[in-house]
Design a protein around this motif. Structure first.
Motif, short mmCIF file in Angstrom:
data_model
loop_
_atom_site.label_atom_id
_atom_site.label_comp_id
_atom_site.label_asym_id
_atom_site.label_seq_id
_atom_site.Cartn_x
_atom_site.Cartn_y
_atom_site.Cartn_z
N THR A 1 -3.97 17.16 -4.49
CA THR A 1 -5.41 17.30 -4.37
C THR A 1 -5.76 17.46 -2.89
O THR A 1 -5.00 17.03 -2.02
N PHE A 2 -6.88 18.07 -2.62
CA PHE A 2 -7.23 18.41 -1.24
C PHE A 2 -8.56 17.78 -0.86
O PHE A 2 -9.57 17.97 -1.55
N HIS A 3 -8.53 17.02 0.26
CA HIS A 3 -9.71 16.35 0.77
C HIS A 3 -9.85 16.72 2.24
O HIS A 3 -8.86 16.74 2.99
N ALA B 1 2.58 0.65 0.76
CA ALA B 1 1.12 0.68 0.97
C ALA B 1 0.38 1.07 -0.29
O ALA B 1 -0.75 0.61 -0.53
N LEU B 2 1.00 1.94 -1.10
CA LEU B 2 0.37 2.38 -2.35
C LEU B 2 0.76 1.50 -3.53
O LEU B 2 0.42 1.82 -4.68
N HIS B 3 1.50 0.43 -3.26
CA HIS B 3 1.92 -0.53 -4.30
C HIS B 3 2.67 0.17 -5.44
O HIS B 3 2.44 -0.11 -6.62
N MET B 4 3.59 1.04 -5.07
CA MET B 4 4.37 1.77 -6.07
C MET B 4 5.52 0.91 -6.56
O MET B 4 6.11 0.14 -5.79
N PRO B 5 5.90 1.01 -7.85
CA PRO B 5 7.05 0.26 -8.35
C PRO B 5 8.35 0.75 -7.72
O PRO B 5 8.42 1.84 -7.18
N ALA C 1 -4.07 6.66 2.62
CA ALA C 1 -3.81 5.86 1.41
C ALA C 1 -4.94 4.87 1.15
O ALA C 1 -5.21 4.50 0.00
N ALA C 2 -5.60 4.44 2.23
CA ALA C 2 -6.71 3.48 2.08
C ALA C 2 -8.03 4.15 1.73
O ALA C 2 -9.00 3.47 1.38
N MET C 3 -8.09 5.49 1.81
CA MET C 3 -9.33 6.20 1.50
C MET C 3 -9.54 6.28 -0.02
O MET C 3 -8.60 6.58 -0.76
N PRO C 4 -10.74 6.00 -0.48
CA PRO C 4 -11.01 6.05 -1.92
C PRO C 4 -10.74 7.44 -2.50
O PRO C 4 -11.18 8.46 -1.94
N GLY C 5 -10.02 7.50 -3.60
CA GLY C 5 -9.81 8.74 -4.32
C GLY C 5 -8.75 9.66 -3.75
O GLY C 5 -8.51 10.75 -4.29
N VAL C 6 -8.08 9.26 -2.66
CA VAL C 6 -7.07 10.14 -2.05
C VAL C 6 -5.72 9.93 -2.72
O VAL C 6 -5.19 10.81 -3.40
N GLY C 7 -5.12 8.76 -2.54
CA GLY C 7 -3.86 8.44 -3.19
C GLY C 7 -2.71 9.33 -2.73
O GLY C 7 -2.82 10.10 -1.77
N LEU C 8 -1.60 9.26 -3.46
CA LEU C 8 -0.40 10.01 -3.09
C LEU C 8 -0.61 11.52 -3.24
O LEU C 8 -0.16 12.29 -2.38
#
Length: 450
Positions: free
Chosen positions: A237-239, A42-46, A97-104
């Motif tokens: 990071t914390f959201h 989902a995060l398009h990781m290698p 993962a789909a939220m802007p700025g969140v990521g892994l």
């Protein structure tokens, strides 16, 4: 005279411990690595980073399992439990993962908050344990088995996402594995009988290798040793929203885990009281914290391994502790992890039918201790709670109008059954603490050894 050692505390000879522990690892492996594969995709990781996620997952699984089975102070229920990444967290983490700025790193921050939240709420668990009498736990455990059969059927068909799902070859291999397990259970004795599932899986694996279904071409690219270090993907990071969602996930996991702890207690003949449940849930929470630190995800006690405990009749927690050591090794030695990961799902499917069916059978045996005569509403509790649990199994889109944040609840058969059973029991029976304690003892005596 020295008191006999309880089967849960029995230490078996090392070769038996290793073989039985490996059996548990093979049963949980596919589900354990599925979460990092899904999130990584989902995060398009290698591929190299996805491989790192898998190794970190297995390493953290090993640590969490050792804490849960061996016990460290206030942590660990000290029963035969295997820990793994909870599937309940997949949908919420995909949303994160789909939220802007969140990521892994944002997901890891939410996982850490979820683990801390779990540790904070554990002291209040005993207040609600009385809402889990036999009619509730039996319904939940029955539905755990029924819902897991969906996983077993997916495995037997070659994998739920396979383009040729249900091909004759997959079904034949799954049937062969099932037949071998049943033959070993009936005609073998002692150690071989306890190893029935591993023997069946090994036979199926050898056959699929001979048929050319197993691809080892990438094993040469894997390192022999890879040290798993904390925070390899950066500082968490914390959201606010992801953290709140993860707290909800942990709450759901607690409901599911409580039912599984009570099931294990009934199966092994060891009474599980409020303090035991607290230690188990603390270990689940600590495992989630470890997951956030070691680049992986929330952890829970795996229900499919309860079925294996029932099939083998081996209740020693040291078997699962050995499985934890094996997972540590798999996390540190990528080549070994690659070999285990190459077991085709149709092979696991043959074993899944009997193991997951055993979980449902445990729930039915617990329900056999329920008083359906003088407490006539108990039959309604069982009927309606299992009916609600079946909804996500037979009609996954039934609750499609619900907000995405609530889909982990309405899309999970075990959680639906748990909520319905607890609420209906509270409405009809209003179980007191004394009645609940008596009922738990009755359930343990009635379920006993299966």
């Amino acid at each position: 005279m020295q008191e006999p050692v309880h089967p849960v505390d029995e230490i078996l000879p090392l070769p038996r411990l290793f073989a039985l522990g490996l059996q548990h690892v093979l049963v949980m492996y596919a589900n354990a690595v599925a979460v990092p594969l899904i999130i990584g995709g989902a995060l398009h990781m290698p591929k190299d980073q996805v491989a790192l996620l898998i190794n970190a997952d297995l390493f953290a699984c090993g640590i969490a399992t050792l804490v849960q089975t061996v016990g460290v102070g206030w942590f660990g229920i000290r029963l035969p439990v295997i820990m793994g990444v909870t599937a309940v967290s997949i949908s919420p983490m995909l949303a994160m993962a789909a939220m802007p700025g969140v990521g892994l790193t944002g997901i890891y921050g939410a996982v850490l908050v979820g683990g801390m939240f779990g540790l904070l709420v554990v002291p209040f668990v005993h207040k609600v344990l009385r809402f889990f009498p036999s009619v509730v736990t039996g319904s939940i455990i029955t539905m755990i088995g029924v819902s897991l059969m969906r996983v077993g059927i997916g495995w037997a068909g070659g994998g739920a996402t396979a383009a040729d799902f249900g091909a004759g070859g997959y079904l034949a291999v799954a049937a062969l594995v099932l037949m071998i397990i049943l033959l070993v259970i009936k005609y073998a004795q002692g150690f071989l009988a306890n190893m029935s599932v591993l023997i069946g899986i090994a036979a199926g694996y050898v056959l699929t290798i001979a048929l050319g279904w197993t691809d080892f071409s990438g094993i040469g690219n894997e390192a022999w040793l890879r040290v798993v270090l904390p925070l390899q993907f950066g500082i968490p990071t914390f959201h606010l929203v992801p953290c709140l969602i993860m707290c909800l996930v942990v709450t759901i996991v607690f409901i599911e885990a409580t039912g599984m702890f009570l099931a294990l207690g009934a199966m092994t003949g060891r009474k599980v009281g409020p303090e035991d449940v607290k230690r188990g849930l603390r270990a689940d929470s600590l495992g989630t914290l470890i997951g956030g630190l070691f680049n992986t995800f929330p952890y829970v006690s795996y229900s499919q391994n309860i079925g294996l405990v029932g099939v083998t009749g081996v209740y020693s927690r040291w078997v699962c502790a050995t499985g934890g050591v094996i997972m540590l090794a798999l996390g540190l030695v990528p080549k070994l992890a690659y070999v285990v990961a190459s077991v085709p799902q149709c092979v696991l499917g043959g074993a899944g039918f009997i193991m997951f069916g055993m979980v449902a059978a445990t729930g039915i045996k617990i329900l056999s201790t329920v008083d359906f005569t003088t407490q006539r509403h108990n039959v309604l509790i069982v009927a309606i709670s299992i009916g609600f649990g079946v909804i996500p199994v037979v009609s996954p889109n039934f609750f499609r109008i619900m907000p995405a944040e609530l889909k982990p609840i309405f899309g999970d058969a075990i959680i639906m059954t748990s909520l319905a059973a607890v609420l209906l029991n509270a409405y009809f029976n209003r179980t007191t603490e004394a009645e609940a304690e008596s009922d738990a003892m009755l359930a343990a005596q009635g379920a006993g050894h299966i």
